[in-house]
Motif scaffolding. Structure first.
Motif: not given
Length: 165
Positions: A13, A134-135, A137-138, A140-142
């Motif tokens: 992450l 999912g964790i 790849q999140s 990228s949004a963070v």
């Protein structure tokens, strides 16, 4: 592997947050860089597209690289590579130099998702893999959310070069 695998997921992450921060720095620093070096909008677009070209083509080969070298080693090499390339951006003075550094950054960063998915496949049982992916790849949004604030602070306080270092 117990809970250690979740530490690995957390590291993925953080790596992905860094990956997205590096790729967005140019768009935020571009007005300052363009003013200093008298770059046109076309020059900035060319520099940005150098990254996108390398990242796109790199994705085609990154999986092969990860499968051949291994997830741990490929991710380590990629992170070192993109940290170095991002730092080199601080030395850029011409469109060609910035484009070369962004191209190399895109090449190194293209390893992130193939290696991250492979790590998740190796470290997580099938019932937890989607959660782990999912964790990580999140990130990228963070990264996309925090980069404008971090970049603006670094640029205004220390100059545009600090945003890349």
């Amino acid at each position: 592997m117990g809970r250690y695998r979740w530490v690995i997921c957390g590291l993925l992450l953080v790596i992905t947050v860094n990956n997205y921060m590096d790729r967005q720095m140019l768009s935020i620093a571009a007005p300052v860089i363009a003013a200093q070096y008298h770059f046109t909008n076309s020059d900035i677009a060319f520099i940005a597209n150098a990254f996108l070209l390398a990242y796109t083509v790199g994705q085609l080969f990154a999986g092969l690289f990860v499968d051949r070298v291994g997830a741990k080693r490929s991710m380590t090499l990629a992170v070192i590579g993109w940290a170095f390339m991002s730092g080199l951006m601080a030395l850029g003075r011409t469109v060609a130099q910035f484009s070369l550094f962004r191209f190399l950054l895109g090449t190194a960063e293209s390893v992130n998702f193939p290696a991250g998915v492979k790590v998740c496949a190796e470290w997580f049982p099938p019932k937890e893999r989607a959660t782990a992916v999912g964790i990580f790849q999140s990130g990228s949004a963070v990264g996309a959310m925090i980069t404008p604030v971090v970049a603006a602070y670094l640029i205004t306080q220390f100059g545009w070069q600090a945003a890349f270092i």
